[in-house]
Design a protein around this motif. Structure first.
Motif, PDB file in Angstrom:
ATOM      1  N   PHE A  66       0.853  -1.187   0.000  1.00 28.70           N
ATOM      2  CA  PHE A  66       0.000   0.000   0.000  1.00 28.70           C
ATOM      3  C   PHE A  66       0.889   1.237   0.000  1.00 28.70           C
ATOM      4  O   PHE A  66       1.804   1.355   0.816  1.00 28.70           O
ATOM      5  N   PHE A  67       0.591   2.171  -0.910  1.00 25.17           N
ATOM      6  CA  PHE A  67       1.485   3.316  -1.096  1.00 25.17           C
ATOM      7  C   PHE A  67       0.672   4.510  -1.585  1.00 25.17           C
ATOM      8  O   PHE A  67      -0.149   4.387  -2.483  1.00 25.17           O
ATOM      9  N   GLY A  68       0.926   5.661  -0.967  1.00 27.08           N
ATOM     10  CA  GLY A  68       0.218   6.873  -1.355  1.00 27.08           C
ATOM     11  C   GLY A  68       1.112   7.980  -1.841  1.00 27.08           C
ATOM     12  O   GLY A  68       0.698   9.135  -1.936  1.00 27.08           O
ATOM     13  N   GLY A  69       2.379   7.663  -2.141  1.00 30.19           N
ATOM     14  CA  GLY A  69       3.297   8.671  -2.648  1.00 30.19           C
ATOM     15  C   GLY A  69       4.384   9.043  -1.664  1.00 30.19           C
ATOM     16  O   GLY A  69       5.428   9.578  -2.053  1.00 30.19           O
ATOM     17  N   TYR A  70       4.157   8.776  -0.382  1.00 37.14           N
ATOM     18  CA  TYR A  70       5.158   9.072   0.648  1.00 37.14           C
ATOM     19  C   TYR A  70       4.808   8.257   1.888  1.00 37.14           C
ATOM     20  O   TYR A  70       3.691   7.730   2.021  1.00 37.14           O
ATOM     21  N   GLU A  71       5.756   8.140   2.786  1.00 41.24           N
ATOM     22  CA  GLU A  71       5.535   7.376   4.009  1.00 41.24           C
ATOM     23  C   GLU A  71       4.445   8.029   4.851  1.00 41.24           C
ATOM     24  O   GLU A  71       4.390   9.250   4.975  1.00 41.24           O
ATOM     25  N   TYR A  84       8.589 -11.119 -10.056  1.00 42.69           N
ATOM     26  CA  TYR A  84       9.888 -10.596 -10.463  1.00 42.69           C
ATOM     27  C   TYR A  84      10.135  -9.185  -9.915  1.00 42.69           C
ATOM     28  O   TYR A  84      11.199  -8.603 -10.128  1.00 42.69           O
ATOM     29  N   LEU A  85       9.161  -8.625  -9.192  1.00 45.47           N
ATOM     30  CA  LEU A  85       9.336  -7.332  -8.554  1.00 45.47           C
ATOM     31  C   LEU A  85       9.372  -7.502  -7.041  1.00 45.47           C
ATOM     32  O   LEU A  85       8.787  -8.426  -6.486  1.00 45.47           O
ATOM     33  N   THR A  86      10.038  -6.570  -6.384  1.00 46.04           N
ATOM     34  CA  THR A  86      10.017  -6.486  -4.924  1.00 46.04           C
ATOM     35  C   THR A  86       9.044  -5.367  -4.537  1.00 46.04           C
ATOM     36  O   THR A  86       8.660  -4.544  -5.384  1.00 46.04           O
ATOM     37  N   PRO A  87       8.654  -5.304  -3.268  1.00 47.61           N
ATOM     38  CA  PRO A  87       7.805  -4.178  -2.859  1.00 47.61           C
ATOM     39  C   PRO A  87       8.442  -2.824  -3.160  1.00 47.61           C
ATOM     40  O   PRO A  87       7.743  -1.887  -3.562  1.00 47.61           O
ATOM     41  N   GLU A  88       9.748  -2.726  -2.996  1.00 46.94           N
ATOM     42  CA  GLU A  88      10.434  -1.457  -3.265  1.00 46.94           C
ATOM     43  C   GLU A  88      10.351  -1.078  -4.733  1.00 46.94           C
ATOM     44  O   GLU A  88      10.127   0.089  -5.080  1.00 46.94           O
ATOM     45  N   LEU A  89      10.536  -2.063  -5.623  1.00 46.10           N
ATOM     46  CA  LEU A  89      10.436  -1.783  -7.054  1.00 46.10           C
ATOM     47  C   LEU A  89       8.999  -1.470  -7.445  1.00 46.10           C
ATOM     48  O   LEU A  89       8.747  -0.632  -8.327  1.00 46.10           O
ATOM     49  N   ALA A  90       8.035  -2.125  -6.799  1.00 45.09           N
ATOM     50  CA  ALA A  90       6.628  -1.836  -7.083  1.00 45.09           C
ATOM     51  C   ALA A  90       6.301  -0.392  -6.732  1.00 45.09           C
ATOM     52  O   ALA A  90       5.630   0.318  -7.497  1.00 45.09           O
ATOM     53  N   VAL A  91       6.792   0.054  -5.579  1.00 44.41           N
ATOM     54  CA  VAL A  91       6.570   1.434  -5.168  1.00 44.41           C
ATOM     55  C   VAL A  91       7.224   2.405  -6.163  1.00 44.41           C
ATOM     56  O   VAL A  91       6.647   3.438  -6.523  1.00 44.41           O
ATOM     57  N   ALA A  92       8.426   2.055  -6.626  1.00 43.53           N
ATOM     58  CA  ALA A  92       9.122   2.921  -7.585  1.00 43.53           C
ATOM     59  C   ALA A  92       8.367   3.037  -8.904  1.00 43.53           C
ATOM     60  O   ALA A  92       8.488   4.048  -9.604  1.00 43.53           O
ATOM     61  N   GLU A  93       7.579   2.016  -9.246  1.00 42.06           N
ATOM     62  CA  GLU A  93       6.830   2.022 -10.503  1.00 42.06           C
ATOM     63  C   GLU A  93       5.360   2.396 -10.309  1.00 42.06           C
ATOM     64  O   GLU A  93       4.559   2.274 -11.230  1.00 42.06           O
ATOM     65  N   ALA A  94       5.000   2.837  -9.127  1.00 40.84           N
ATOM     66  CA  ALA A  94       3.602   3.172  -8.842  1.00 40.84           C
ATOM     67  C   ALA A  94       3.093   4.230  -9.815  1.00 40.84           C
ATOM     68  O   ALA A  94       3.790   5.219 -10.073  1.00 40.84           O
ATOM     69  N   PRO A  95       1.880   4.061 -10.346  1.00 40.13           N
ATOM     70  CA  PRO A  95       1.336   5.012 -11.332  1.00 40.13           C
ATOM     71  C   PRO A  95       0.757   6.256 -10.667  1.00 40.13           C
ATOM     72  O   PRO A  95      -0.425   6.572 -10.783  1.00 40.13           O
ATOM     73  N   LEU A  96       1.629   6.978  -9.949  1.00 38.30           N
ATOM     74  CA  LEU A  96       1.221   8.180  -9.235  1.00 38.30           C
ATOM     75  C   LEU A  96       2.015   9.372  -9.740  1.00 38.30           C
ATOM     76  O   LEU A  96       3.129   9.222 -10.252  1.00 38.30           O
ATOM     77  N   LEU A 169       8.099  12.605  -6.971  1.00 39.11           N
ATOM     78  CA  LEU A 169       7.492  12.253  -5.685  1.00 39.11           C
ATOM     79  C   LEU A 169       8.439  12.568  -4.527  1.00 39.11           C
ATOM     80  O   LEU A 169       7.999  12.963  -3.440  1.00 39.11           O
ATOM     81  N   SER A 170       9.716  12.405  -4.763  1.00 44.49           N
ATOM     82  CA  SER A 170      10.706  12.629  -3.706  1.00 44.49           C
ATOM     83  C   SER A 170      10.856  14.095  -3.332  1.00 44.49           C
ATOM     84  O   SER A 170      11.494  14.427  -2.329  1.00 44.49           O
ATOM     85  N   ASP A 171      10.257  15.000  -4.128  1.00 43.54           N
ATOM     86  CA  ASP A 171      10.401  16.436  -3.891  1.00 43.54           C
ATOM     87  C   ASP A 171       9.259  16.994  -3.043  1.00 43.54           C
ATOM     88  O   ASP A 171       9.058  18.202  -2.974  1.00 43.54           O
ATOM     89  N   LEU A 172       8.502  16.131  -2.392  1.00 39.96           N
ATOM     90  CA  LEU A 172       7.360  16.562  -1.586  1.00 39.96           C
ATOM     91  C   LEU A 172       7.770  17.621  -0.573  1.00 39.96           C
ATOM     92  O   LEU A 172       8.767  17.491   0.114  1.00 39.96           O
ATOM     93  N   ARG A 173       6.953  18.677  -0.500  1.00 40.07           N
ATOM     94  CA  ARG A 173       7.145  19.709   0.520  1.00 40.07           C
ATOM     95  C   ARG A 173       6.178  19.430   1.666  1.00 40.07           C
ATOM     96  O   ARG A 173       4.973  19.402   1.473  1.00 40.07           O
ATOM     97  N   ARG A 174       6.722  19.232   2.826  1.00 39.08           N
ATOM     98  CA  ARG A 174       5.893  19.010   4.004  1.00 39.08           C
ATOM     99  C   ARG A 174       5.426  20.348   4.562  1.00 39.08           C
ATOM    100  O   ARG A 174       6.148  21.338   4.529  1.00 39.08           O
TER     101      ARG A 174
END
Length: 266
Positions: A66-71, A84-96, A169-174
């Motif tokens: 389960f992933f919403g773009g950030y922790e 053939y994917l890991t959870p980490e790779l799945a998150v990296a390929e999330a269609p968000l 996604l990694s550029d999120l401003r809190r």
């Protein structure tokens, strides 16, 4: 493993639940049969709880993240991934996608303003994830399929003009923390007792919120008033705010547990 009809009978309390779960199981079936990543639309905390139960009953816990773009996102998608994917790779390929709405420094816009403007474009709520309001505007998570439409058409919120760009996604401003800290004691670390203290409720009121599915523990609906909470747990009471149990203190002479917490301002 439970069958689809068994899962629907066990979990669906309404036609909306049945439709939600059917779509979720469709995504799982597609992933398993075609071996590619699939994703649901955004789920709110109650829907996530239903989805997690359906995933467990399908014996698919090792195939879903389960992933919403950030922790710690409140609204998340369920991602089903092949072996053939890991959870980490799945998150990296999330269609968000993460869209940044920037406003004039003189304008004041709230979460409601941004969400209302999006709904005014006839967009389903499930297409939009968390909206993080900050000093210069807001960061908005959306499904990838919606991003191009919004970049063309989403230029106003609360009757104020905004500019919209896509950022990683990694550029999120809190948002700057808008919290109060507190401490107190409870007879036990039951969810109802802890929520009552933190949100200034009677224990009966806290139990009513829990019974109506309006209390979320770590972004999951919790219907058990006697569930024991721990340091670090996040508690949300719909309409009252969010909080985190930051630390446990000592025990009083009368056997009461001291706790410390942070809570969003009302």
């Amino acid at each position: 493993m439970k069958t689809r009809p068994e899962i629907l009978r066990a979990l669906a309390e309404s036609e909306a639940d049945r439709l939600l779960l059917a779509r979720l199981l469709d995504r799982l079936d597609t992933c398993r049969s075609h071996s590619y990543l699939t994703a649901t639309r955004f789920l709110d905390p109650r829907e996530r709880t239903l989805a997690e139960a359906a995933v467990r009953m399908s014996e698919a816990s090792g195939e879903c993240v389960f992933f919403g773009g950030y922790e710690d996102a409140e609204r998340v998608t369920a991602l089903f991934f092949p072996d053939y994917l890991t959870p980490e790779l799945a998150v990296a390929e999330a269609p968000l996608a993460l869209l940044r709405a920037e406003k004039s420094p003189a304008d004041t816009l709230s979460h409601r303003d941004y969400l209302g403007a999006l709904m005014g474009l006839q967009i389903e709520r499930a297409m939009v994830g968390d909206i993080i309001v900050h000093e210069s505007g807001a960061d908005i998570f959306v499904l990838r399929e919606l991003a191009d439409f919004l970049l063309l058409h989403f230029d106003r919120a609360g009757r104020r003009r905004i500019t919209l760009t896509e950022v990683p996604l990694s550029d999120l401003r809190r948002a700057a923390a808008d919290e109060i800290t507190g401490e107190g004691s409870v007879a036990s670390l039951r969810l109802d007792s802890t929520a009552a203290l933190i949100f200034s409720l009677s224990r009966t009121q806290a139990q009513e919120y829990i019974a109506h599915g309006q209390v979320y523990l770590n972004n999951r609906a919790c219907l058990k008033p006697d569930h024991e909470v721990e340091a670090g747990d996040r508690i949300t009471v719909r309409g009252r705010g969010r909080a985190q149990l930051t630390a446990l203190g000592g025990i009083s002479r009368k056997g009461r547990q001291f706790i410390r917490f942070t809570r969003s301002k009302s």
